[in-house]
Design an enzyme around this catalytic site. Structure first.
Site, mmCIF file in Angstrom:
data_model
loop_
_atom_site.group_PDB
_atom_site.id
_atom_site.type_symbol
_atom_site.label_atom_id
_atom_site.label_comp_id
_atom_site.label_asym_id
_atom_site.label_seq_id
_atom_site.Cartn_x
_atom_site.Cartn_y
_atom_site.Cartn_z
ATOM 1 N N HIS A 144 50.166 18.861 -8.332
ATOM 2 C CA HIS A 144 50.632 18.430 -7.015
ATOM 3 C C HIS A 144 50.832 16.917 -6.988
ATOM 4 O O HIS A 144 50.264 16.181 -7.796
ATOM 5 C CB HIS A 144 49.637 18.839 -5.939
ATOM 6 C CG HIS A 144 49.611 20.307 -5.698
ATOM 7 N ND1 HIS A 144 48.897 20.867 -4.673
ATOM 8 C CD2 HIS A 144 50.213 21.341 -6.332
ATOM 9 C CE1 HIS A 144 49.056 22.178 -4.671
ATOM 10 N NE2 HIS A 144 49.851 22.490 -5.691
ATOM 11 N N GLU A 161 49.701 14.651 -4.940
ATOM 12 C CA GLU A 161 48.460 13.909 -4.743
ATOM 13 C C GLU A 161 47.646 13.856 -6.042
ATOM 14 O O GLU A 161 47.069 12.820 -6.372
ATOM 15 C CB GLU A 161 47.611 14.563 -3.633
ATOM 16 C CG GLU A 161 48.300 14.630 -2.292
ATOM 17 C CD GLU A 161 49.056 15.937 -2.054
ATOM 18 O OE1 GLU A 161 49.127 16.367 -0.889
ATOM 19 O OE2 GLU A 161 49.580 16.522 -3.018
ATOM 20 N N CYS A 190 46.986 20.095 0.542
ATOM 21 C CA CYS A 190 46.279 21.365 0.363
ATOM 22 C C CYS A 190 44.783 21.097 0.184
ATOM 23 O O CYS A 190 44.358 19.956 -0.033
ATOM 24 C CB CYS A 190 46.839 22.138 -0.837
ATOM 25 S SG CYS A 190 46.344 21.476 -2.449
ATOM 26 N N CYS A 210 43.803 19.404 -3.245
ATOM 27 C CA CYS A 210 44.141 17.976 -3.269
ATOM 28 C C CYS A 210 43.242 17.191 -2.308
ATOM 29 O O CYS A 210 42.875 16.053 -2.600
ATOM 30 C CB CYS A 210 45.615 17.760 -2.936
ATOM 31 S SG CYS A 210 46.707 18.323 -4.261
#
Length: 182
Positions: free
Chosen positions: A76, A78, A105, A108
């Site tokens: 992801h 992040e 999410c 993350c």
């Protein structure tokens, strides 16, 4: 001199960093969702990241088109941002992370909390329902850990050079997600 503080970034700075996160998101090769993250402290960019396969792993069309494979292999935005900061010796403690266009999410969120990030800023867009459980868990963890979350309304084109093309909403949302007036 001891009482001098760095001024809080005004709203236009928040919008500027979200625009940068939207630009970073455009570097993703993910055919369905392009997400960007920008870590900032004292109005200086510390690290950036976008969603995609890890460095050194071939992002072939076959892998990117197969949803199950893509989801299993994707890092992801992040996570990519935190990994880049760690790899280059940059501490994210006390920073703000701007994420475009989706909320963070729960996985993350845990990573950002561990990196001692103080604040998360996201655009005020409608969140996809399919990820609402993860987003809700992330919010719960941020509240418990004392991480501030701010949703910034985005008005006007995210890229002034592209203004007045008659499709402002697509320009604002990046992935075609509708704008929330809430």
């Amino acid at each position: 001199m001891d009482n001098i503080k760095v001024p809080r970034a005004p709203k236009e700075w928040d919008q500027r960093f979200l625009v940068i996160a939207s630009h970073v998101a455009s570097w993703s090769k993910d055919p369905s969702t392009k997400v960007g993250a920008v870590a900032v402290r004292d109005r200086r960019i510390l690290a950036t990241g976008f969603n995609g396969l890890p460095a050194g792993v071939a992002d072939s069309d076959e892998r990117l088109r197969d949803r199950e494979t893509r989801l299993a292999m994707t890092i992801h935005a992040e996570q990519n941002c935190v990994a880049y900061a760690a790899r280059t010796g940059i501490c994210l403690a006390g920073s703000t992370v701007y994420v475009w266009p989706l909320f963070t999410c729960s996985n993350c969120a845990a990573l950002l909390i561990q990196a001692d990030v103080n604040k998360i800023i996201v655009p005020n867009f409608v969140e996809p329902i399919r990820w609402s459980q993860s987003f809700d868990r992330a919010r719960e963890m941020f509240i418990e850990a004392g991480v501030s979350v701010q949703r910034i309304p985005m008005r006007g084109p995210i890229n002034p050079a592209l203004a007045d093309d008659g499709n402002m909403e697509d320009e604002l949302t990046g992935n075609g997600l509708p704008i929330s007036d809430a």
